[in-house]
Design an enzyme around this catalytic site. Sequence first.
Site, mmCIF file in Angstrom:
data_model
loop_
_atom_site.group_PDB
_atom_site.id
_atom_site.type_symbol
_atom_site.label_atom_id
_atom_site.label_comp_id
_atom_site.label_asym_id
_atom_site.label_seq_id
_atom_site.Cartn_x
_atom_site.Cartn_y
_atom_site.Cartn_z
ATOM 1 N N ASP A 151 17.385 -13.100 -0.964
ATOM 2 C CA ASP A 151 17.902 -11.644 -1.327
ATOM 3 C C ASP A 151 17.587 -10.784 -0.151
ATOM 4 O OD1 ASP A 151 19.008 -9.526 -2.763
ATOM 5 O OD2 ASP A 151 17.426 -9.616 -4.177
ATOM 6 N N HIS A 152 18.667 -10.825 0.726
ATOM 7 C CA HIS A 152 18.654 -10.069 2.077
ATOM 8 C C HIS A 152 19.976 -9.260 2.148
ATOM 9 C CE1 HIS A 152 14.710 -10.645 3.405
ATOM 10 N NE2 HIS A 152 14.964 -11.943 3.441
ATOM 11 N N GLY A 171 8.921 -6.727 -0.370
ATOM 12 C CA GLY A 171 9.983 -6.503 0.627
ATOM 13 C C GLY A 171 9.148 -6.446 2.001
ATOM 14 N N GLU A 223 12.212 -4.303 7.477
ATOM 15 C CA GLU A 223 12.612 -2.661 7.317
ATOM 16 C C GLU A 223 13.882 -2.560 7.767
ATOM 17 O OE1 GLU A 223 10.643 1.396 9.056
ATOM 18 O OE2 GLU A 223 9.888 -0.695 9.860
ATOM 19 N N GLY A 275 5.574 -15.432 -4.082
ATOM 20 C CA GLY A 275 5.195 -16.566 -2.978
ATOM 21 C C GLY A 275 4.622 -15.261 -1.659
ATOM 22 N N GLY A 276 4.545 -15.781 -0.391
ATOM 23 C CA GLY A 276 3.970 -15.039 0.512
ATOM 24 C C GLY A 276 2.770 -15.737 1.085
ATOM 25 N N GLY A 312 0.134 -13.148 1.918
ATOM 26 C CA GLY A 312 -0.926 -12.382 1.776
ATOM 27 C C GLY A 312 -2.167 -12.850 1.242
#
Length: 309
Positions: free
Chosen positions: A37-38, A106, A109, A177-178, A180
């Site tokens: 989703d970009h 998100g 930038e 997800g990710g 972090g």
Amino acid sequence: MQLRIFTEPQQGATYDDLLAVAKATEELGYDAFFRSDHFSGMGGDGLPGPTDAWITLAGLARETSRIRLGTLVSSATFRLPGPFAISVAQVDQMSGGRIELGLGAGWYEAEHTAYGIPFPSVRERFDRLEESFEIITGLWATPVGSTFDYQGEHFQLTDSPALPKPVQNPRPPIIVGGSGKKRTPALAARFADEFNVVFQPLDAAADLIGRVRTACTETGRRPESMTYSAALVLCCGRDEAEFRRRAEAIGREPEELRENGAAGTPDEVAAKIESYRGLGVTRMYLQTLDLSDLDHLDLVASKVAPQLS
């Protein structure tokens, strides 16, 4: 091991391109079609331009019948959580209950500034993501005939009818997800049905999954109640020449792909995917970058998937 096709349409794809891939995904026996989703490409000219993730999924919901459909992942900065809950519920209805929602804070930038989307600090983006999860799940869980109220720092809802409801009960699966280290595992333990490790080697994937398991235990949740998945770039060839041709087509070095992706011959690709099973991963998202190469999907379905059953 479930295999899912994961696309990056912001790099340049029309709806018809995505429809062709989704139909091949279904016909070849894959479990799901997912998309990013970009709104801006990352390198290249991005022509013909981006497609909206949830408009795409709504169309595919009506043109497929079996595969799961979802985002990996939508950005909470793009959409207000109340209307977004309506959109996802409607697409779930349109698909007959095949939607999955990947949602993140998100990070890119440039696409925010390109399209006038506010891009607050990392801390605020995660705060907004947490409130979005609370609102979306709260709206879906509100009994029909009741209303939903929410008073957060960033979002406030009053007397919401909390409609419509998704087809899936209690709700569509949620994916977090990710990479972090703290807030991502905590959010996954609270809200997610699935935790996804994106483009990480085995040691880093093991650390991230371990953190989610710990967060589940700390919140009183059984770690085994979470589905653990991973995503890798796909580049497979019947022989070395075909593999190298496909690597060149997506602008990647063959040896780099072998190290970091699901790449090489079918046996090599199967072995790389299989190596994640020991971490508890039961679902692999194969990032497919050349959307015109449907023979690629056929090769993996016929020569890789049988080795993973």
